[in-house]
Structure formats: C-alpha cells, structure tokens
Design a protein around this motif. Structure first.
Motif, short mmCIF file in Angstrom:
data_model
loop_
_atom_site.label_atom_id
_atom_site.label_comp_id
_atom_site.label_asym_id
_atom_site.label_seq_id
_atom_site.Cartn_x
_atom_site.Cartn_y
_atom_site.Cartn_z
N LEU A 16 125.44 42.06 52.20
CA LEU A 16 126.89 42.15 52.25
C LEU A 16 127.39 41.84 53.66
N PRO A 17 128.60 41.30 53.78
CA PRO A 17 129.19 41.21 55.12
C PRO A 17 129.51 42.61 55.63
N PRO A 18 129.37 42.87 56.93
CA PRO A 18 129.60 44.23 57.44
C PRO A 18 130.96 44.80 57.07
N GLU A 19 131.98 43.95 57.03
CA GLU A 19 133.32 44.46 56.72
C GLU A 19 133.45 44.92 55.28
N GLN A 20 132.44 44.64 54.45
CA GLN A 20 132.47 45.09 53.07
C GLN A 20 131.72 46.41 52.89
N VAL A 21 131.26 46.98 53.99
CA VAL A 21 130.58 48.28 53.96
C VAL A 21 131.35 49.24 54.86
N TRP A 28 129.59 54.99 46.89
CA TRP A 28 130.39 54.56 45.75
C TRP A 28 131.09 53.24 46.09
N MET A 29 131.58 52.56 45.06
CA MET A 29 132.32 51.33 45.24
C MET A 29 133.82 51.63 45.24
N ASP A 30 134.54 50.98 46.14
CA ASP A 30 135.98 51.18 46.27
C ASP A 30 136.63 49.82 46.48
N ASP A 31 137.21 49.28 45.40
CA ASP A 31 137.93 48.01 45.48
C ASP A 31 137.04 46.91 46.07
N GLY A 32 135.80 46.85 45.59
CA GLY A 32 134.90 45.80 46.03
C GLY A 32 134.11 46.10 47.27
N SER A 33 134.42 47.20 47.94
CA SER A 33 133.68 47.58 49.14
C SER A 33 132.75 48.74 48.83
N LEU A 34 131.62 48.76 49.52
CA LEU A 34 130.68 49.85 49.39
C LEU A 34 131.00 50.91 50.42
N VAL A 35 131.19 52.14 49.96
CA VAL A 35 131.50 53.27 50.84
C VAL A 35 130.32 54.24 50.81
N ILE A 36 129.87 54.64 51.99
CA ILE A 36 128.77 55.59 52.08
C ILE A 36 129.20 56.75 52.95
N ARG A 37 129.07 57.94 52.41
CA ARG A 37 129.36 59.16 53.16
C ARG A 37 128.07 59.93 53.30
N ALA A 38 127.54 59.98 54.52
CA ALA A 38 126.23 60.59 54.73
C ALA A 38 126.12 61.11 56.16
N CYS A 39 125.12 61.94 56.39
CA CYS A 39 124.87 62.44 57.74
C CYS A 39 124.30 61.31 58.59
N THR A 40 124.80 61.19 59.81
CA THR A 40 124.37 60.10 60.67
C THR A 40 124.76 60.40 62.11
N GLN A 41 124.11 59.71 63.04
CA GLN A 41 124.50 59.73 64.45
C GLN A 41 125.06 58.38 64.89
N ALA A 42 125.03 57.38 64.00
CA ALA A 42 125.39 56.02 64.43
C ALA A 42 126.05 55.26 63.28
N PRO A 43 127.32 55.53 63.00
CA PRO A 43 127.95 54.92 61.82
C PRO A 43 128.01 53.40 61.85
N VAL A 44 128.29 52.80 63.00
CA VAL A 44 128.39 51.34 63.04
C VAL A 44 127.02 50.71 62.87
N MET A 45 126.00 51.29 63.48
CA MET A 45 124.64 50.79 63.26
C MET A 45 124.25 50.94 61.79
N ASP A 46 124.61 52.04 61.17
CA ASP A 46 124.34 52.22 59.74
C ASP A 46 125.02 51.13 58.92
N ARG A 47 126.26 50.85 59.23
CA ARG A 47 127.01 49.83 58.50
C ARG A 47 126.33 48.48 58.60
N ASP A 48 125.98 48.09 59.81
CA ASP A 48 125.43 46.75 60.02
C ASP A 48 124.06 46.60 59.38
#
Length: 919
Positions: free
Chosen positions: A389-394, A361-381
């Motif tokens: 998108l810039p990483p800080e916007q995810v 979902w979108m939250d104040d211009g940022s994309l938020v993802i809630r999902a199963c993962t083992q590597a959140p920072v890798m997912d973000r990048d």
C-alpha cells in the motif's frame, strides 16, 4: 447435563448477571462482558497482578478467579474508585506523586493499595511494600507508588497542586497532563479496543530456533474445525515480505516462507470469531518442521565452517562499528598501570506489563491500525511496504502503550492484523499472550566484551582498547545502531587520548536483539567502569577521585574528536562527594563488626548521546489557535510513560507565553500529527522539545506581529479573544474574525528541528550527537558471604539534565531506570524455552528496591531546548557497574558474567579467597 446458572454478583455497587460460563476468568468477564477494561491483563497466570480487583474487600488476581467463585459476592474494580468522574484520595495521591508512568499496572496497584488502606489507613513503608508486592511495575521503580500510598489522608480532600503560572511551566513539579485517565482506569491500551464482530487473529509460531517447514492440507484442516476460520500465509502477503527499523538492513519477514531462523517466528495466521478462536488448538495446524542445527551464540556463529543465517552476510557479521584515535597499543605498552578483563552479559527481556495488542480495520479505503507502539510513522511505512500500500493509505493511531523500553519500536502484530483486515474487509484484533510476547519480540543484546585500559603513575588514563561481539539474533533490528553506538560510548565520559574500540553485531539463531534502554551502552559501561575500579585500586587512589581526575570538561574532545560543551559529569561526581564519604564511614563501621554480611560501596558514571548516531533525526511540531479560542498542540511524540505529553507541552507553553493549562493536546496519529520521530535514544525532550520551543516561539512572534507589540509583551487568551499588553499599551485580536486555514486554525505555526551532527569517518571521527547527558551513581549494598546473596540498600543518583523541565517526572525516570539496571545486574536472564513467563523470568518487585536519592544537576547544553538534555537511557547505564563494584568492595568477588546470581557471587568470593570459581 444441566445448563449453567447465570452468575450473579455486585460489581462496583451495581447488581449484575453475567451470561458467560461459570469457569470463565473473572478478568475476561469484567473486560469483555461488562466493558470494565480498567482491569488489565498482563500474564493470565497471576504473576504480574495487573488484573487485581477486590473480592469482598480482599485483593485477588481476576485472571485466576473463575466467575463461579465470584457468584453472590462483591467485586470492586478501578472504575469504582472514582465518584461521578472525580478522582478520590488515593488516585489524587498517585497523580500528585507521579506514581503512574505508562499506567498499565496502575489499576492493579490502586486496588491492592485500597485493600491495604481500608485495613491500615496509615501504613508504614514495609506494610505498603508487602501489600503491593504482588503487582509488578516495569516503569517506576516503585518509589513514587509507595510514597503515594503512604501519603493518602482518607479523612481529608487532597487536591492536586495548582498548574504553573505563565512562563513558569518549565521547571515546575507538575503532574502529568495525561495522568487522570491512567489513575481512573479509563486509558485505552492496545487490548482495550474491541470493535463489534472483530475477527480474532492468532499466529502459528515455530517451536524451533532453526528449521525448514512445509504446510499440509490447510483446507482440510479448516474444514475439520468448528466455525468459519480463515488462514493466511506468506503467499497471501501482497507487498514485500520483509521489514526492519533500518530500511537498508530490513530482513525480517512478517510471515516466514520456508525457513524459520528463531523460536517464536510466525509462519501462518488463523482468524475467526473470538469464541471459536479461544477454543482452537493451534497444535493441530498442518505444518511439518525439519529442524536444523542452530547457531546459538556468536562464538559458534563465527566459527570456521559455521552455516550462514543470512547468506549475504559473511561470517554471520551484520555490521562492525569502530572508533579509533591515537595509538592505544603503544600507550598501554608504556603505561605504569594496566587493567584487563573479559565480561559476558545475557539476553534481558523488556518485560513490559502490557503484551503486544491492537486492532485493524478499513475506513473508506484506508487501513487503520490502533496498537501499542513507540514509532507510529515507522510502523506506517513498514506496514505499507509489507502490504503493498502507499503510506498515505495506512493510518497508525497509537493506543496507550503499557511500557516499551525499545522493543515496541519494532513491528510486531501491525502487518499481521493489517493483512487480515485488508483481505477480509473486517476488523481484525490480536492480543499476544505473555509467552508469545516473550518468545517473539526483541531482547537486550547479549555481549562478550574484552578491554584493556592503561593509566600513568599520577592516575591519568592514557589508553584504552575495547572489543565486543553483540548477539543480534536472527534478524537485524537495531543491531547496526548498537554496533555503531557502543564504540562511541565505551570510553565513558572520560578523557582518553589513545583509544580503539570495535563492536560487531553477530547473527545467531537466538531471539532478535533490538533496542533496550541504552542500545548496548549499559553492557560496555560494565567493562569500562569495572576496569576503572581496578586502576584506582592499583594506584591506591580513591575511586571517586580517580573518575573526577579523568572526567571530560568543557572544551575537551571526545574519542570521536568532537569538541564538547555543557559537560556536566564533574558536577555529577562532585554531587556524590558527601554521600560517598558518609557511605565509606558507614561501611567501615559495619565491617568492623563480626558477622557474615559485609557492606560495600561502588560508583559508576555514564554519558549518552541523545538521538540517532550521526544520522538525520528530525521532529516537527504544529501549534495553533482556532476561531473558538482553543490552543491546540499537535504532539506526535509517543508517550510510553516517560512523560513527553507533559514535558513537550511545558516547553511549548513557555515559548508561547500562555499557561500550560490552556493547551489542548492532540497526541500521536499519523493522520493528525506531524512526525516527531520515534520514542527512543532519549531524543524526545531534546529534539521534539526543541521543535516545540521553536513552534511556540513562532506562534508568539506571529501574535506579536499582528498586534505590533515588542518581544516582552504579555499575551492572554480569554475565550475567543487574544489580549496583548506591553507596558501601558494593550491590543486585542478577535480570533473569530480571522480567516481559517486548511487545518482549521486562524493563527498557526509549524517548526522542525534536526540536531546538527556530522557523519563518522572510517575511524569513527565526527560529531555523532549534538547533545549528551551525564550521570553518576553511588551504590551501598550488603553481601552475605556464606550465601552469595546481595541486598542493595541505597542508591544515590546524580544526573545532569541541562535544564530540568519537570523534576517530578525526572525523578520517576531515574527511579525506574535504576530498577531495570538492578534487575540486569542481579537477577534478569532470559533463556529461550525456559523463562518465557513472569514467574520464571524475574524482575524487581517492591521488596527488591533500595532507597533511591535523586540529585538533579543543571549544566545547560548550548544546543538543547532551554538548555535541556535527555535522561531516559542514561539512568540505567551506571547502575549495574556500580553494583558490581560495590559487590567487589564488600567481598572481593570479581563478577565477570551477568546477572550476579548468588551462586556466581559465591563462586567469585571463593575465588577471591583462593578457592576455585565455577560460576
């Protein structure tokens, strides 16, 4: 046609009237209409049992039960087991025994056990195994679950053990800090969060392993469907349409553009409201396929004239890893004994009980993802790159993850739901079906391996050559890691002065092969450990003694030239001496009797480097005190069941000198926690644990400096006051009087740790890992000489953890790893298009598991936190080769192709007896 009558029933003691159709699955009604998400869904086919509920007291699969069948009846779900939020006897027993790891199967296990205990309050082990046999677990190996069910006293309260005292957290057999939510059914997994009015997203996937394709009139197709549907293709992706866990090898599109390279590859997304999407027939989607000849195996992919799956990678070779030292050819040529073999292994499915799921979902211009993962920072990048998108916007907020074992390191649905949310501004949700999960996600690398190992007349190994092709599938994923890690480890934990090992990751049009508990090392260990048995037998030497003679010791150099310390393999082998002797005695007595069942024993050892291979591998931990007296640990290591939420807190608490019970844990969230790296390669206890130890020590040092006290002072946190005592001196710090920093803390520490490694040169020489773990396993099994069936009776597992942070969780890791190793050895074989469900793809059940005896060895590592080493990967590595060695000991059958299915075992028995082998 009459309108349907609203189904009425009692759920957890409360009368309810459902608004859904009578034919709807009970699981969907409980989860979607009543919000009882403790009832999990892993297959929608009655294969996994995660959705087990009680219907008039009997255990049933809610996914197979239509709502109409429940009308007027009494339904109980996991949420009904607790009273006023208080865990009752069975749930407490699960906590006490460590029976919940990832937690996705736990509600189903609890409900099946509840039905049993009401009928049989004191069940035997066989009764418990039978009652829970319909619920699959991929994490635990079932031992702790069965023990918990047998340890429930329904007539008396059984509280959890007290939390450990100050300074005693490390080494304590304490329950999981996050366990209560698992056994209450309140932990939220990827499919459990469903925002109101969220779009449901489904993918159009290729039925072909290799094909060109083009779309027809999508607008016309959309117009012909009921409701407002949205379609997205690669043309809608705003960023770079490729991803991969290793950036320099990134090659996989989020949505294929004109060409698919594997079965199950996504080419388009369709989004709409759930009621529309559930009825939608994606088979009518306007896409035309032009199938091409697929390269199914490395043998065909490497043939002269074979097409290129990726034109820039000649001969379809992704990468080659090598380790060379000495002159193995000369050593083998001059050796008294030489053993040679070729082995083949197959695709192995991770088979976690939770299919991939999440919401964006979108939250104040940022994309938020809630999902199963083992590597959140890798997912973000990676998601940011795909979506431009810039990483800080995810922001990635990991949900509870229902098993991963390496596959959830790779992106799956994150960029897909992110694309829909970004384009529409609406929440977008996706839940893979079991078939979709198995078709589209990564597998263990199949391998074709050959090796020669030589020994002198006294039994000392003199040289080894290893060569292997590892099928990395259509895209790179973790292929480079496997190809580099295998040559480092193929020697096993042994001294081999002359060594040459080469492993290639080869592209095919098969499933993408990625990380799976061991990164190729379990496959290589099968070759090495089997040939060690050959050499010992040729020498007339005891197989355990042969391994001990050649085992690495402190001060020895590995095949990479690294000088090793804290080497615990001899300790592990020595721990098996008495069980080995007893197993030999029992086997001899059994085999002296007439009959067609023969007892065999086998042994195998392992070693495993913790963390990335000769690459940067940092973790960062933040811990702080708030003005209102909270001790907060920002712990970004994703806990997929292995226990990092608990283990990291134990280490940090002891480093600070405060009780672990006082820690307030903030888990992984790219907006809230520093990067603790990926949960893989047995790195979290060692690397994040070391960062936690350093951060805790830094916080303690700050407190002691503020109070002008010595290192031995005792710290007590009471409300908003810190009391520091050193002998007769006592000073207090009022936290509410201190200034608050930008993160909300009055005292805070943040520390990083990156293990010291050295890159490997062209011969694979260097320091690939800072810390290694070691282990050895003894298998006792029976082989039916007429049927070829194998029954493992007992496995004794000795593993060196350096320092055991939590014995309860360590035992759970050993038992779960052994279950996966047993499956790899005896039953698991993923065949695209044929075994894409949990009915045709077999994993061990309660009835398949042997008795497991764990022996925890502590030989401290000089680099590990408090001496600790990793464990998660190691425990699977020796299991399959020990089983194969035991099969041969029992029957003479030499198994060179996994899994050792009965027809293959029987063929090998006949070959050993002079007949012809077909399997």
């Amino acid at each position: 046609m009459k309108d349907h009558v609203a189904p009425q029933m009692t759920v957890n003691g409360t009368p309810v009237t459902l608004g859904c159709a009578p034919g709807r699955r009970l699981s969907e009604a409980l989860r979607g209409e009543l919000g009882l998400t403790g009832t999990k869904v892993g297959c929608d086919a009655g294969d996994c049992g995660a959705c087990t509920v009680l219907l008039d007291g009997s255990a049933v699969c809610a996914c197979l039960t239509p709502v109409a069948q429940a009308r007027g009846r009494r339904i109980e779900t996991v949420e009904g087991l607790s009273r006023d939020g208080i865990l009752l006897g069975l749930q407490q027993a699960f906590q006490r025994h460590g029976a919940a790891q990832c937690g996705i199967c736990t509600p189903g296990m609890l409900m099946a056990a509840t039905a049993l205990l009401r009928e049989t309050p004191k069940p035997t082990r066989l009764q418990a195994e039978a009652a829970l046999g319909g619920v699959l677990c991929r994490c635990t190996g079932y031992s702790k679950i069965i023990a918990a069910v047998m340890d429930v006293d329904l007539s008396a309260a059984q509280a959890l053990p007290d939390m450990p005292d100050v300074g005693a957290a490390v080494g304590a057999r304490m329950s999981r800090l996050d366990g209560a939510a698992k056994v209450a059914g309140s932990e939220m997994f990827g499919a459990d969060h469903c925002p109101e009015d969220a779009l449901l997203v489904r993918a159009v996937r290729s039925p072909h392993a290799a094909a060109r394709f083009h779309f027809g009139d999508i607008a016309e197709w959309v117009a012909a469907q009921a409701g407002d549907l949205l379609v997205f293709t690669a043309a809608d992706i705003p960023g770079e349409n490729r991803f991969g866990v290793i950036p320099s090898f990134a090659d996989q599109p989020a949505l294929a553009e004109r060409h698919v390279r594997m079965r199950g590859e996504a080419v388009a997304l369709v989004a709409g409201m759930p009621d529309q999407m559930e009825m939608l027939d994606l088979g009518s989607f306007p896409v035309t396929w032009q199938p091409e000849n697929d390269l199914a195996t490395p043998d065909t992919a490497r043939q002269a004239g074979a097409g290129s799956i990726h034109p820039e990678r000649s001969d379809n070779i992704l990468i080659t890893g090598k380790v060379r030292c000495g002159d193995p050819a000369a050593a083998i040529a001059g050796a008294a004994h030489v053993a040679t073999a070729e082995f083949r292994t197959t695709h192995v499915e991770h088979a976690y009980i939770e299919p991939e799921a999440g919401v964006a979902w979108m939250d104040d211009g940022s994309l938020v993802i809630r999902a199963c993962t083992q590597a959140p920072v890798m997912d973000r990048d990676d998601t940011a790159r795909v979506l431009g998108l810039p990483p800080e916007q995810v922001r990635i907020i990991p949900s509870a993850t229902g098993g991963g074992f390496g596959s959830k390191l790779d992106l799956s649905l994150q960029p897909l739901i992110g694309l829909v949310a970004l384009k529409t501004g609406r929440a977008a949700r996706m839940v893979y079906s079991r078939s979709e999960s198995m078709r589209s996600t990564t597998k263990r690398h199949p391998a074709r391996m050959t090796a020669r190992i030589a020994a002198d007349g006294q039994g000392r190994v003199t040289g080894m050559q290893f060569d292997g092709d590892f099928d990395t599938g259509a895209y790179a994923s973790w292929g480079p890691t496997v190809a580099v890690r295998v040559p480092v480890h193929a020697s096993g934990p042994y001294r081999i002065p002359h060594y040459h090992s080469e492993a290639r990751a080869v592209h095919t049009n098969g499933p993408v092969a990625g990380a799976f508990r061991g990164f190729g090392v379990p496959q290589a260990a099968i070759v090495q450990e089997t040939l060690f048995d050959d050499l010992a037998n040729d020498l007339g030497m005891d197989r355990l003694a042969f391994r001990r003679l050649n085992a690495l010791r402190d001060g020895d150099r590995s095949v990479c030239g690294q000088e090793l310390y804290g080497v615990g393999i001899v300790d592990c082998l020595d721990a098996l001496r008495d069980p080995w002797s007893e197993a030999q005695r029992v086997a001899a007595a059994m085999n002296a009797r007439e009959g067609h069942v023969r007892r065999g024993i086998g042994v195998a050892a392992c070693w495993y480097g913790c963390g990335n291979t000769a690459l940067p591998n940092p973790s960062t931990i933040r811990v702080g005190l708030t003005p209102d007296g909270r001790l907060v640990l920002h712990q970004g290591a994703t806990d997929i069941g292995q226990g990092s939420n608990t283990v990291i807190a134990q280490i940090c608490a002891d480093a600070i000198g405060l009780p672990v019970a006082q820690i307030d844990l903030i888990g992984p969230d790219t907006a809230m926690t520093p990067d603790c790296g990926k949960t893989s390669a047995s790195r979290q206890t060692v690397i994040t644990g070391k960062a936690a130890m350093l951060a805790g020590a830094a916080l303690r040092a700050d407190i002691l400096a503020r109070s002008n006290m010595g290192d031995g002072a005792r710290i007590v946190l009471e409300g908003t006051m810190l009391h520091v005592t050193d002998g007769e001196e006592r000073r207090s710090i009022a936290l509410s009087d201190l200034s608050v920093n930008s993160r909300g803390y009055v005292i805070m520490a943040e520390q990083s740790y990156d293990p010291p490694t050295l890159s490997l040169d062209e011969n694979g020489q260097g320091r690939p890992y800072a810390v290694y773990g070691y282990g050895a396993q003894l298998v006792e099994l029976d082989v039916d000489m007429t049927l070829g069936t194998v029954r493992v009776q007992r496995i004794t597992a000795a593993h060196d953890l350096g320092k055991v942070i939590n014995p309860l969780l360590a035992e759970g890791q050993i038992e779960g790893g052994i279950a996966q190793g047993l499956g790899m050895a005896l039953m698991e074989e993923y065949l695209p298009g044929r075994t894409e469900n949990l009915h045709d793809y077999l994993i061990p059940t309660t009835g398949d598991m042997p008795e497991i005896r764990s022996i925890l060895i502590e030989k401290p590592d000089p680099e590990g936190p408090m001496g600790a080493k990793g464990l998660g990967e190691h425990v699977l590595i020796p299991t399959a080769p020990a089983i194969l060695n035991a099969i041969r000991d029992a029957s003479g059958a030499r198994i060179t192709r996994l899994p050792a299915l009965p027809h293959r075992v029987l063929a090998a028995i006949r070959a050993a007896q002079g007949g012809r082998a077909d399997g």
